[in-house]
Scaffold this active site. Structure first.
Site, PDB file in Angstrom:
ATOM      1  N   GLN A  27     -22.647  15.845 100.011  1.00 20.85           N
ATOM      2  CA  GLN A  27     -21.541  16.717  99.561  1.00 20.85           C
ATOM      3  C   GLN A  27     -21.841  17.397  98.227  1.00 20.85           C
ATOM      4  O   GLN A  27     -21.439  18.538  98.007  1.00 20.85           O
ATOM      5  CB  GLN A  27     -20.242  15.891  99.444  1.00 20.85           C
ATOM      6  CG  GLN A  27     -18.996  16.726  99.147  1.00 20.85           C
ATOM      7  CD  GLN A  27     -17.771  15.843  98.833  1.00 20.85           C
ATOM      8  OE1 GLN A  27     -17.815  14.624  98.919  1.00 20.85           O
ATOM      9  NE2 GLN A  27     -16.682  16.482  98.460  1.00 20.85           N
ATOM     10  N   TYR A  54     -27.203   6.045 103.820  1.00 24.92           N
ATOM     11  CA  TYR A  54     -26.405   7.130 103.254  1.00 24.92           C
ATOM     12  C   TYR A  54     -27.228   8.423 103.180  1.00 24.92           C
ATOM     13  O   TYR A  54     -28.337   8.436 102.651  1.00 24.92           O
ATOM     14  CB  TYR A  54     -25.878   6.778 101.861  1.00 24.92           C
ATOM     15  CG  TYR A  54     -24.814   5.684 101.826  1.00 24.92           C
ATOM     16  CD1 TYR A  54     -24.201   5.225 102.984  1.00 24.92           C
ATOM     17  CD2 TYR A  54     -24.417   5.119 100.624  1.00 24.92           C
ATOM     18  CE1 TYR A  54     -23.235   4.228 102.948  1.00 24.92           C
ATOM     19  CE2 TYR A  54     -23.450   4.119 100.581  1.00 24.92           C
ATOM     20  CZ  TYR A  54     -22.875   3.674 101.744  1.00 24.92           C
ATOM     21  OH  TYR A  54     -21.923   2.677 101.703  1.00 24.92           O
TER      22      TYR A  54
HETATM   23  N1  LIG Z   1     -19.708  -1.032 103.064  1.00 24.81           N
HETATM   24  C1  LIG Z   1     -19.216   0.004 103.700  1.00 24.81           C
HETATM   25  O1  LIG Z   1     -19.151   0.034 104.924  1.00 24.81           O
HETATM   26  C2  LIG Z   1     -18.736   1.166 102.877  1.00 24.81           C
HETATM   27  C3  LIG Z   1     -18.027   2.219 103.489  1.00 24.81           C
HETATM   28  C4  LIG Z   1     -17.586   3.251 102.692  1.00 24.81           C
HETATM   29  C5  LIG Z   1     -17.846   3.229 101.319  1.00 24.81           C
HETATM   30  N2  LIG Z   1     -18.562   2.217 100.764  1.00 24.81           N
HETATM   31  C6  LIG Z   1     -18.885   2.177  99.322  1.00 24.81           C
HETATM   32  O2  LIG Z   1     -17.739   2.448  98.544  1.00 24.81           O
HETATM   33  C7  LIG Z   1     -17.987   3.563  97.715  1.00 24.81           C
HETATM   34  C8  LIG Z   1     -16.730   4.291  97.420  1.00 24.81           C
HETATM   35  O3  LIG Z   1     -16.146   4.807  98.613  1.00 24.81           O
HETATM   36  P1  LIG Z   1     -15.257   6.112  98.508  1.00 24.81           P
HETATM   37  O4  LIG Z   1     -16.089   7.211  97.967  1.00 24.81           O
HETATM   38  O5  LIG Z   1     -14.582   6.304  99.804  1.00 24.81           O
HETATM   39  O6  LIG Z   1     -14.204   5.625  97.367  1.00 24.81           O
HETATM   40  P2  LIG Z   1     -12.886   6.184  96.761  1.00 24.81           P
HETATM   41  O7  LIG Z   1     -13.001   5.905  95.301  1.00 24.81           O
HETATM   42  O8  LIG Z   1     -11.717   5.659  97.499  1.00 24.81           O
HETATM   43  O9  LIG Z   1     -12.917   7.784  97.004  1.00 24.81           O
HETATM   44  C9  LIG Z   1     -13.772   8.573  96.238  1.00 24.81           C
HETATM   45  C10 LIG Z   1     -13.475  10.043  96.398  1.00 24.81           C
HETATM   46  O10 LIG Z   1     -12.132  10.331  95.989  1.00 24.81           O
HETATM   47  C11 LIG Z   1     -12.099  11.507  95.170  1.00 24.81           C
HETATM   48  N3  LIG Z   1     -11.735  11.071  93.808  1.00 24.81           N
HETATM   49  C12 LIG Z   1     -12.203   9.990  93.127  1.00 24.81           C
HETATM   50  N4  LIG Z   1     -11.629   9.897  91.918  1.00 24.81           N
HETATM   51  C13 LIG Z   1     -10.764  10.917  91.822  1.00 24.81           C
HETATM   52  C14 LIG Z   1      -9.888  11.339  90.809  1.00 24.81           C
HETATM   53  N5  LIG Z   1      -9.781  10.680  89.655  1.00 24.81           N
HETATM   54  N6  LIG Z   1      -9.127  12.462  91.020  1.00 24.81           N
HETATM   55  C15 LIG Z   1      -9.226  13.127  92.196  1.00 24.81           C
HETATM   56  N7  LIG Z   1     -10.059  12.782  93.195  1.00 24.81           N
HETATM   57  C16 LIG Z   1     -10.826  11.677  93.012  1.00 24.81           C
HETATM   58  C17 LIG Z   1     -13.517  12.084  95.235  1.00 24.81           C
HETATM   59  O11 LIG Z   1     -13.646  12.933  96.375  1.00 24.81           O
HETATM   60  P3  LIG Z   1     -13.467  14.527  96.380  1.00 24.81           P
HETATM   61  O12 LIG Z   1     -13.667  15.028  94.978  1.00 24.81           O
HETATM   62  O13 LIG Z   1     -14.491  15.009  97.333  1.00 24.81           O
HETATM   63  O14 LIG Z   1     -12.086  14.747  96.900  1.00 24.81           O
HETATM   64  C18 LIG Z   1     -14.353  10.856  95.458  1.00 24.81           C
HETATM   65  O15 LIG Z   1     -15.617  11.122  96.023  1.00 24.81           O
HETATM   66  C19 LIG Z   1     -19.059   4.348  98.482  1.00 24.81           C
HETATM   67  O16 LIG Z   1     -19.763   5.245  97.675  1.00 24.81           O
HETATM   68  C20 LIG Z   1     -19.928   3.225  98.969  1.00 24.81           C
HETATM   69  O17 LIG Z   1     -20.749   2.754  97.912  1.00 24.81           O
HETATM   70  C21 LIG Z   1     -18.994   1.193 101.538  1.00 24.81           C
END
Ligand SMILES: NC(=O)c1ccc[n+]([C@@H]2O[C@H](COP(=O)([O-])OP(=O)(O)OC[C@H]3O[C@@H](n4cnc5c(N)ncnc54)[C@H](OP(=O)(O)O)[C@@H]3O)[C@@H](O)[C@H]2O)c1
Length: 332
Positions: A27, A54
């Site tokens: 992204q 990833y």
């Molecule tokens: N083990 C597994 O199966 C598994 C699966 C999924 C994830 N993970 C791990 O968990 C990590 C986090 O997952 P996630 O990225 O889904 O977590 P998340 O923190 O719930 O979502 C992150 C996304 O939310 C938005 N965001 C974050 N902070 C923000 C803020 N302060 N204001 C506005 N928008 C905000 C951004 O996307 P936008 O800017 O694009 O909107 C960001 O990329 C992954 O990178 C990975 O390491 C593991």
């Protein structure tokens, strides 16, 4: 930043860690990804989570490049194995062959001699657990990983692996489940078992992929540049959460966050950190400003009245069914 032990282990991790699923190598451009990693470091984040799968293995390369020149002892680098990393029938799963090959690929891409935590990204029903755990033990005993973790494993699976790990003299210290104020399926079974065994949760999508920031409004198109608009990858993963009843309930949290002196993102991250079995909340970020916002959740204590109000508002839309914790019946 505040730090917690990873499960019952001696290793400390930052309460808020930075993960690069969907973002790095996909992204966001490499410069932006590097800026986010450097912002994370400046803000006191020392724990970084990635996976071999990833962005078709590119995410590990981006993270390795971004961390170049950092003092290795000051970082905790986590990666994972299970999902396909190539076209071959053995480029997936938790066989001895794939684990032995995938750890080498991960270390090469991350430009490091070892990872701090090596995680089974799902349970592999096509490989005997004994084979998987022996392969993990060999990874640890050869110095390529310090600790072992699992991700989205069920309570009975965690227990069986924990017992084998103990026999093999390696430490199974963590589980990586999805957990947020909207998605609480680990609370009934996985958390009690983990507490008993001394296993910590490193929770993913604590902001429900951005939904809990309140930026997705019911009945409105998603904001430009957000994950929901990322047709390459993100949109498909967030779509199930973008239901009007969920978005409406989330909007009702705004006055509560304001009263607590928190942004919505800080409230969302602080919420998962109230659970003492959580060792770290892995946040994603596409911009350094998001990390600057989210890290302020470290050390925040939410009072009982506020937690009760959150529960009342979200109750109709919270997912709690422990059966939702599952791995594919057959390898992907
Ligand atoms: N083990 C597994 O199966 C598994 C699966 C999924 C994830 N993970 C791990 O968990 C990590 C986090 O997952 P996630 O990225 O889904 O977590 P998340 O923190 O719930 O979502 C992150 C996304 O939310 C938005 N965001 C974050 N902070 C923000 C803020 N302060 N204001 C506005 N928008 C905000 C951004 O996307 P936008 O800017 O694009 O909107 C960001 O990329 C992954 O990178 C990975 O390491 C593991």
């Amino acid at each position: 930043m505040e730090f917690r032990h990873l499960g019952r282990s001696g290793m400390l991790v930052s309460e808020i860690s930075y993960g690069n699923w969907i973002t790095h190598g996909s992204q966001v451009e490499a410069d932006q990804a590097t800026a986010c990693v450097h912002a994370a470091l400046d803000l006191g984040i020392t724990t970084f989570d990635t996976a071999d799968v990833y962005a078709g293995t590119r995410a590990e390369v981006v993270l390795g490049d971004a961390l170049k020149g950092q003092r290795r002892e000051g970082l905790e680098i986590f990666t994972k194995v299970y999902w396909p990393t190539g076209p071959g029938r053995n480029d997936r799963g938790l066989s001895r062959k794939h684990i032995a090959e995938s750890i080498n690929g991960s270390l090469r891409r991350l430009q490091t001699d070892y990872v701090d935590l090596y995680q089974a990204h799902r349970y592999d029903y096509e490989t005997p657990l004994e084979e998987t755990m022996q392969a993990f033990a060999d990874v640890v005993h050869s110095g390529k990983a310090h600790y072992i973790g699992v991700s989205e494993w069920r309570a009975d699976e965690i227990r069986a692996a924990f017992e084998l790990a103990r026999e093999l003299k390696i430490q199974l210290v963590s589980n990586q489940p999805q957990y947020s104020a909207l998605y609480r399926v680990i609370e009934a079974e996985v958390v009690p078992t983990s507490e008993e065994l001394g296993i910590g949760q490193i929770v993913w999508s604590p902001l429900a992929q951005g939904v809990l920031t309140g930026k997705y409004l019911p009945g409105q198109p998603p904001p430009a540049g957000s994950r929901a608009t990322d047709e390459k990858s993100g949109a498909q993963f967030i779509s199930a959460l973008l239901r009007d009843e969920v978005l409406t309930a989330v909007q009702q949290l705004k006055p509560l966050a304001e009263q607590a002196g928190l942004t919505m993102a800080q409230l969302g991250v602080a919420w998962v950190l109230q659970n003492p079995n959580v060792s770290s909340a892995i946040v994603g970020a596409t911009r350094p400003e998001q990390l600057q916002d989210n890290v302020k959740a470290a050390g925040v204590k939410l009072d009982a009245e506020l937690l009760k109000r959150i529960d009342e508002i979200l109750d109709p839309v919270v997912e709690r069914d422990p059966a939702r914790t599952q791995s594919p019946a057959k390898r992907p």
